[in-house]
Design an enzyme around this catalytic site. Structure first.
Site, PDB file in Angstrom:
ATOM      1  N   HIS A   1       0.838  -1.195   0.000  1.00  0.00           N
ATOM      2  CA  HIS A   1       0.000   0.000   0.000  1.00  0.00           C
ATOM      3  C   HIS A   1       0.875   1.248   0.000  1.00  0.00           C
ATOM      4  O   HIS A   1       2.097   1.185   0.187  1.00  0.00           O
ATOM      5  CB  HIS A   1      -0.917   0.015   1.232  1.00  0.00           C
ATOM      6  CG  HIS A   1      -0.196   0.169   2.530  1.00  0.00           C
ATOM      7  ND1 HIS A   1       0.524  -0.855   3.119  1.00  0.00           N
ATOM      8  CD2 HIS A   1      -0.065   1.244   3.368  1.00  0.00           C
ATOM      9  CE1 HIS A   1       1.061  -0.430   4.255  1.00  0.00           C
ATOM     10  NE2 HIS A   1       0.717   0.849   4.425  1.00  0.00           N
TER      11      HIS A   1
ATOM     12  N   ASP B   1       0.475   5.390   1.618  1.00  0.00           N
ATOM     13  CA  ASP B   1      -0.320   6.066   2.634  1.00  0.00           C
ATOM     14  C   ASP B   1      -1.152   7.220   2.064  1.00  0.00           C
ATOM     15  O   ASP B   1      -0.670   8.012   1.249  1.00  0.00           O
ATOM     16  CB  ASP B   1       0.594   6.627   3.732  1.00  0.00           C
ATOM     17  CG  ASP B   1       1.332   5.540   4.488  1.00  0.00           C
ATOM     18  OD1 ASP B   1       0.848   4.393   4.503  1.00  0.00           O
ATOM     19  OD2 ASP B   1       2.403   5.830   5.066  1.00  0.00           O
TER      20      ASP B   1
ATOM     21  N   HIS C   1       4.697   0.084   0.113  1.00  0.00           N
ATOM     22  CA  HIS C   1       5.437  -0.623   1.157  1.00  0.00           C
ATOM     23  C   HIS C   1       4.550  -1.688   1.799  1.00  0.00           C
ATOM     24  O   HIS C   1       3.331  -1.684   1.654  1.00  0.00           O
ATOM     25  CB  HIS C   1       5.994   0.341   2.212  1.00  0.00           C
ATOM     26  CG  HIS C   1       4.969   1.184   2.901  1.00  0.00           C
ATOM     27  ND1 HIS C   1       4.401   2.308   2.345  1.00  0.00           N
ATOM     28  CD2 HIS C   1       4.384   1.071   4.133  1.00  0.00           C
ATOM     29  CE1 HIS C   1       3.541   2.850   3.170  1.00  0.00           C
ATOM     30  NE2 HIS C   1       3.497   2.119   4.283  1.00  0.00           N
TER      31      HIS C   1
ATOM     32  N   ARG D   1       4.887   7.826  13.857  1.00  0.00           N
ATOM     33  CA  ARG D   1       4.957   8.148  12.431  1.00  0.00           C
ATOM     34  C   ARG D   1       4.397   9.546  12.181  1.00  0.00           C
ATOM     35  O   ARG D   1       3.364   9.922  12.742  1.00  0.00           O
ATOM     36  CB  ARG D   1       4.149   7.132  11.625  1.00  0.00           C
ATOM     37  CG  ARG D   1       4.198   7.324  10.106  1.00  0.00           C
ATOM     38  CD  ARG D   1       3.240   6.391   9.407  1.00  0.00           C
ATOM     39  NE  ARG D   1       1.848   6.782   9.651  1.00  0.00           N
ATOM     40  CZ  ARG D   1       0.789   6.047   9.337  1.00  0.00           C
ATOM     41  NH1 ARG D   1       0.963   4.845   8.802  1.00  0.00           N
ATOM     42  NH2 ARG D   1      -0.427   6.483   9.582  1.00  0.00           N
TER      43      ARG D   1
END
Length: 388
Positions: free
Chosen positions: A186, A188, A333, A349
């Protein structure tokens, strides 16, 4: 910090769950050192919006993104001269930089790092002493930090998302056959009006074995396609959807629906000027203007090319205190759950939203720009440019 929606206009919300998991000790030490208040529980969860219409209003207005990599010195001399070692982990993707602390970078070094990420897709820094606040400050330098409407965050630091698989497993069970979560290819936040640019994940706690993350290069995936096939998808647009679903206020009985926005299948990075394939199996739903069956055939082939060419991927073995910074505009990733949750993994994150995706038919591929096309590639391009 009492739970509330991330946007004060949102009043129809679901109360967040109360978490009771114990934090791994390395995470506790890092968060306390940073002055994070853990007394009211961890993590902080915003009140989750119920309705799709409200979520569409979050960051609905466009802004001008000034890309740090586009203004960087191409030689990256300030960054490289300060490092003790710079190692390319594979030919096409992934670089590790040693001897630098991200929190201490000058603005010139930050710009040059952004360019390095744009060229190499993902860059790694081990042994980082960086707080969530410093991580957020770097994220603000690279764009607009995304504050997610419903995922866990560090208390007092909206925009610093908590990445804690044990916590995710309390909401959706993970098993060997169905690990779920980030254990799929995927990219983000593709559903945003201006989707994600650079993501910075710092893992303070990692399992001793397993838990690697894989990245694949969108530049190289595009270059794996024949020049003729590239022309089929160049300029085409697709529908990209959110990971989370919401109810339609006007028709709640219809069931959950996703945020959907239209972006190009192939985009150009503003710092390098190179074309990249920009699809991912998890969130690219359909190609605009095609029947569903036609769209599925093309998208499944693009997913296959992106996910299965091991020579355009890097697999990274984490160690405690490592930061990875990658560019969602040119990568997908996948987080391996091979450790099965038997050891703790915890990180924070920050994702910086960037420009609205754009396509430029005159833009080169990475290999064209670098002058590394082999003879067969040159012949294929000549056939497309000058058909018999």
């Amino acid at each position: 910090m009492a739970p509330s929606a991330i946007d004060e206009r949102i009043v129809d919300v679901a109360p967040p769950v109360k978490d009771t998991l114990g934090l791994p000790e390395p995470a506790v030490l890092r968060l306390k050192k940073a002055g994070v208040d853990l007394s009211k529980g961890y993590p902080y969860r915003p009140a989750r919006p119920l309705y799709l219409q409200d979520v569409y209003q979050i960051r609905a207005n466009e802004w001008t993104h000034d890309d740090a990599g586009a203004r960087a010195d191409k030689s990256k001399s300030a960054l490289f001269s300060a490092a003790t070692k710079v190692t390319d982990l594979t030919t096409h993707i992934g670089t590790e930089v040693e001897g630098l602390q991200l929190k201490d970078l000058t603005d010139q070094q930050r710009d040059e790092l952004a360019l390095l990420i744009a060229e190499r897709s993902v860059v790694f820094f081990r042994n980082q002493d960086i707080s969530p606040q410093q991580q957020l400050e770097l994220g603000k330098y690279y764009g607009v930090p995304e504050i997610h409407p419903q995922v866990p965050q560090v208390p007092g630091e909206l925009g610093v998302t908590v990445i804690w698989p044990d916590l995710q497993a309390t909401e959706r069970s993970a098993t060997y056959r169905n690990p779920g979560g980030a254990s799929r290819w995927h990219s983000d936040l593709v559903h945003e009006t201006q989707p994600a640019g650079i993501t910075h994940l710092h893992n303070d706690t990692v399992p001793p074995t397993g838990g690697d993350t894989l990245w694949a290069s969108g530049y190289a995936a595009y270059e794996k396609l024949s020049p003729g096939f590239r022309r089929i998808i160049d300029g085409r647009q697709a529908v990209y959807r959110s990971a989370h679903a919401y109810l339609d206020r006007d028709d709640p009985s219809a069931g959950p629906k996703y945020v959907e926005r239209v972006h190009p299948l192939v985009r150009v990075h503003p710092a390098t000027g190179w074309k990249a394939l920009w699809v991912n199996r998890a969130m690219t739903d359909r190609i605009v203007g095609l029947d569903r069956e036609e769209s599925d055939v093309i998208l499944n082939y693009l997913f296959h090319v992106y996910e299965t060419n091991v020579d355009i991927q890097v697999r990274f073995k984490w160690t405690p205190g490592t930061s990875a910074l990658w560019d969602n505009r040119i990568t997908i990733h996948n987080a391996s759950w091979d450790y099965g949750g038997r050891q703790p993994r915890h990180g924070t994150r920050v994702t910086s939203l960037a420009e609205k995706p754009f396509f430029d038919p005159a833009a080169p591929t990475r290999r064209q720009a670098l002058g590394v096309l082999d003879e067969s590639e040159r012949r294929e391009l000549e056939k497309v440019d000058s058909p018999a």
